[in-house]
Design a protein around this motif. Structure first.
Motif, PDB file in Angstrom:
ATOM      1  N   THR A  22      11.717 -27.204   0.720  1.00 34.65           N
ATOM      2  CA  THR A  22      13.065 -26.669   0.596  1.00 34.65           C
ATOM      3  C   THR A  22      13.588 -26.348   1.989  1.00 34.65           C
ATOM      4  O   THR A  22      12.834 -26.242   2.950  1.00 34.65           O
ATOM      5  CB  THR A  22      13.068 -25.399  -0.266  1.00 34.65           C
ATOM      6  OG1 THR A  22      12.219 -24.434   0.340  1.00 34.65           O
ATOM      7  CG2 THR A  22      12.608 -25.695  -1.678  1.00 34.65           C
ATOM      8  N   GLN A  24      16.411 -23.757   4.072  1.00 35.22           N
ATOM      9  CA  GLN A  24      17.261 -22.564   3.995  1.00 35.22           C
ATOM     10  C   GLN A  24      18.659 -22.936   4.456  1.00 35.22           C
ATOM     11  O   GLN A  24      18.875 -23.272   5.612  1.00 35.22           O
ATOM     12  CB  GLN A  24      16.693 -21.447   4.886  1.00 35.22           C
ATOM     13  CG  GLN A  24      17.454 -20.147   4.782  1.00 35.22           C
ATOM     14  CD  GLN A  24      17.343 -19.510   3.407  1.00 35.22           C
ATOM     15  OE1 GLN A  24      16.296 -19.534   2.793  1.00 35.22           O
ATOM     16  NE2 GLN A  24      18.426 -18.951   2.933  1.00 35.22           N
ATOM     17  N   GLN A  30      25.012 -22.716   0.264  1.00 38.75           N
ATOM     18  CA  GLN A  30      24.247 -22.474  -0.962  1.00 38.75           C
ATOM     19  C   GLN A  30      25.170 -22.078  -2.112  1.00 38.75           C
ATOM     20  O   GLN A  30      24.989 -22.524  -3.247  1.00 38.75           O
ATOM     21  CB  GLN A  30      23.186 -21.390  -0.732  1.00 38.75           C
ATOM     22  CG  GLN A  30      22.226 -21.244  -1.893  1.00 38.75           C
ATOM     23  CD  GLN A  30      21.435 -22.522  -2.165  1.00 38.75           C
ATOM     24  OE1 GLN A  30      20.787 -23.057  -1.271  1.00 38.75           O
ATOM     25  NE2 GLN A  30      21.491 -23.019  -3.396  1.00 38.75           N
ATOM     26  N   THR A  31      26.183 -21.298  -1.821  1.00 35.49           N
ATOM     27  CA  THR A  31      27.153 -20.886  -2.850  1.00 35.49           C
ATOM     28  C   THR A  31      27.896 -22.092  -3.410  1.00 35.49           C
ATOM     29  O   THR A  31      28.114 -22.194  -4.620  1.00 35.49           O
ATOM     30  CB  THR A  31      28.145 -19.856  -2.278  1.00 35.49           C
ATOM     31  OG1 THR A  31      27.397 -18.712  -1.850  1.00 35.49           O
ATOM     32  CG2 THR A  31      29.178 -19.436  -3.301  1.00 35.49           C
ATOM     33  N   ILE A  33      26.797 -25.120  -3.666  1.00 35.87           N
ATOM     34  CA  ILE A  33      25.866 -25.839  -4.534  1.00 35.87           C
ATOM     35  C   ILE A  33      25.697 -25.077  -5.842  1.00 35.87           C
ATOM     36  O   ILE A  33      25.803 -25.655  -6.929  1.00 35.87           O
ATOM     37  CB  ILE A  33      24.504 -26.038  -3.835  1.00 35.87           C
ATOM     38  CG1 ILE A  33      24.666 -26.970  -2.636  1.00 35.87           C
ATOM     39  CG2 ILE A  33      23.470 -26.596  -4.812  1.00 35.87           C
ATOM     40  CD1 ILE A  33      23.457 -27.019  -1.731  1.00 35.87           C
ATOM     41  N   ASP A  34      25.455 -23.768  -5.744  1.00 36.21           N
ATOM     42  CA  ASP A  34      25.241 -22.946  -6.941  1.00 36.21           C
ATOM     43  C   ASP A  34      26.443 -22.972  -7.878  1.00 36.21           C
ATOM     44  O   ASP A  34      26.283 -22.945  -9.097  1.00 36.21           O
ATOM     45  CB  ASP A  34      24.929 -21.499  -6.544  1.00 36.21           C
ATOM     46  CG  ASP A  34      23.598 -21.358  -5.817  1.00 36.21           C
ATOM     47  OD1 ASP A  34      22.770 -22.298  -5.884  1.00 36.21           O
ATOM     48  OD2 ASP A  34      23.396 -20.313  -5.174  1.00 36.21           O
ATOM     49  N   ASN A  35      27.646 -23.042  -7.326  1.00 33.53           N
ATOM     50  CA  ASN A  35      28.873 -23.038  -8.131  1.00 33.53           C
ATOM     51  C   ASN A  35      29.337 -24.437  -8.525  1.00 33.53           C
ATOM     52  O   ASN A  35      30.408 -24.584  -9.112  1.00 33.53           O
ATOM     53  CB  ASN A  35      29.999 -22.317  -7.384  1.00 33.53           C
ATOM     54  CG  ASN A  35      29.712 -20.849  -7.221  1.00 33.53           C
ATOM     55  OD1 ASN A  35      28.934 -20.256  -7.972  1.00 33.53           O
ATOM     56  ND2 ASN A  35      30.340 -20.237  -6.238  1.00 33.53           N
ATOM     57  N   ASN A  36      28.559 -25.465  -8.169  1.00 33.09           N
ATOM     58  CA  ASN A  36      28.914 -26.851  -8.468  1.00 33.09           C
ATOM     59  C   ASN A  36      30.326 -27.179  -7.975  1.00 33.09           C
ATOM     60  O   ASN A  36      31.126 -27.817  -8.661  1.00 33.09           O
ATOM     61  CB  ASN A  36      28.775 -27.124  -9.974  1.00 33.09           C
ATOM     62  CG  ASN A  36      28.617 -28.598 -10.273  1.00 33.09           C
ATOM     63  OD1 ASN A  36      28.116 -29.366  -9.455  1.00 33.09           O
ATOM     64  ND2 ASN A  36      29.061 -29.000 -11.449  1.00 33.09           N
ATOM     65  N   THR A  37      30.620 -26.725  -6.765  1.00 33.27           N
ATOM     66  CA  THR A  37      31.935 -26.884  -6.159  1.00 33.27           C
ATOM     67  C   THR A  37      32.219 -28.350  -5.856  1.00 33.27           C
ATOM     68  O   THR A  37      31.351 -29.070  -5.360  1.00 33.27           O
ATOM     69  CB  THR A  37      32.009 -26.067  -4.850  1.00 33.27           C
ATOM     70  OG1 THR A  37      31.697 -24.705  -5.150  1.00 33.27           O
ATOM     71  CG2 THR A  37      33.371 -26.150  -4.205  1.00 33.27           C
ATOM     72  N   GLN A  70      29.888 -33.559  -5.975  1.00 36.04           N
ATOM     73  CA  GLN A  70      29.264 -32.253  -6.173  1.00 36.04           C
ATOM     74  C   GLN A  70      27.823 -32.381  -5.694  1.00 36.04           C
ATOM     75  O   GLN A  70      27.128 -33.324  -6.080  1.00 36.04           O
ATOM     76  CB  GLN A  70      29.268 -31.812  -7.650  1.00 36.04           C
ATOM     77  CG  GLN A  70      30.616 -31.454  -8.214  1.00 36.04           C
ATOM     78  CD  GLN A  70      31.383 -32.682  -8.666  1.00 36.04           C
ATOM     79  OE1 GLN A  70      30.805 -33.662  -9.122  1.00 36.04           O
ATOM     80  NE2 GLN A  70      32.695 -32.652  -8.516  1.00 36.04           N
ATOM     81  N   SER A  72      24.095 -31.421  -5.810  1.00 33.25           N
ATOM     82  CA  SER A  72      23.219 -30.857  -6.837  1.00 33.25           C
ATOM     83  C   SER A  72      21.890 -30.358  -6.294  1.00 33.25           C
ATOM     84  O   SER A  72      21.183 -29.629  -6.971  1.00 33.25           O
ATOM     85  CB  SER A  72      22.968 -31.893  -7.942  1.00 33.25           C
ATOM     86  OG  SER A  72      22.397 -33.071  -7.398  1.00 33.25           O
ATOM     87  N   GLY A  73      21.553 -30.746  -5.069  1.00 34.95           N
ATOM     88  CA  GLY A  73      20.288 -30.284  -4.504  1.00 34.95           C
ATOM     89  C   GLY A  73      20.141 -30.661  -3.049  1.00 34.95           C
ATOM     90  O   GLY A  73      20.752 -31.619  -2.583  1.00 34.95           O
TER      91      GLY A  73
END
Length: 185
Positions: A22, A24, A30-31, A33-37, A70, A72-73
Motif C-alpha cells: 500500500t 500512503q 485518499q478522500t 478515492i473513498d468518496n468515489n469522486t 473514478q 478505485s485503488g
C-alpha cells in the motif's frame, strides 16, 4: 542447505509483496478515492489489455484528456481507475518516470477538466486525438502525450523530448522557442 532455501523463499515473498504494498496518499487524494469522486484525466493515455504504462507508450486505445474516471485503488506501483465502464490500471515504473504514485496521480487526474481554450485550434485537435504536430507548445504536448519519461528526458526545460512509441521504438520532439519545430521518428 534448507536454511538457504528458506531465506531465498522469504526474499522472493518479500519482493512480491513489496510490489503490491500500500502507499500512503495525501488526505485529499485518499478522500477522493473513498468518496468515489469523478476526476478527469489531465493527459492523454493509451490502454492496452486494460493497462496504461506511465512511460506513455502510444499504442492501444486512446483515452483522451478530460475523460471522466473514478479511482478505485492505489498501491505502491499502480493506480486502478474506472473509465467508460472498464477497470484500467495505470502502472508506474518509477525508475523511468522518476515520480512516486501520489505524484503520478496528481499529474494524471484532477477535479477539473483541462481548459483547452488556451490552445490554438491546431493544438486542440491534436490534443483530442493524442497527437503531436509541429507548432504545438510544450504544455500542449504534455496534455496530448503525457509527461516524457524522465530517464530519457531529464528536464522539461530541454528542447528535445523523447517518448516511447512502444517497447522498442521512440520518437523525439524538438522545440524552438517553446514550440515543436521537428519530429524525429
Amino acid at each position: 542447505m534448507i536454511h538457504k532455501i528458506k531465506l531465498i523463499g522469504l526474499a522472493i515473498v518479500a519482493m512480491v509483496m513489496s510490489g503490491c504494498a500500500t502507499v500512503q496518499l495525501p488526505a485529499e487524494q485518499q478522500t477522493m478515492i473513498d468518496n468515489n469522486t469523478t476526476l478527469y484525466t489531465q493527459v492523454g493515455m493509451w490502454t492496452e489489455k486494460g493497462n496504461v504504462i506511465a512511460t506513455n507508450y502510444k499504442r492501444g486505445e486512446h483515452i483522451p484528456v478530460n475523460s471522466a474516471v473514478q479511482i478505485s485503488g492505489v498501491d505502491a506501483a499502480t493506480i486502478t481507475f474506472n473509465y467508460d465502464g472498464r477497470v484500467i490500471k495505470l502502472k508506474n515504473i518509477d525508475k523511468f518516470t522518476k515520480v512516486d504514485v501520489p505524484a503520478l496521480m496528481t499529474r494524471s487526474f484532477a477535479l477539473k477538466q483541462v481548459n483547452l481554450t488556451q490552445f490554438s485550434a491546431l493544438e486542440t485537435t491534436a490534443i483530442e486525438q493524442g497527437d503531436v504536430v509541429v507548432g504545438m507548445t510544450k504544455d500542449a504536448v504534455i496534455i496530448s502525450r503525457g509527461f516524457p519519461p524522465a530517464h530519457r528526458t531529464a528536464s522539461l526545460k530541454l528542447d528535445s523530448w523523447r517518448y516511447w512509441e512502444n517497447r522498442f521504438g521512440t520518437i523525439v520532439y524538438e522545440f524552438e522557442q517553446g514550440k515543436v519545430s521537428k519530429i524525429i521518428d
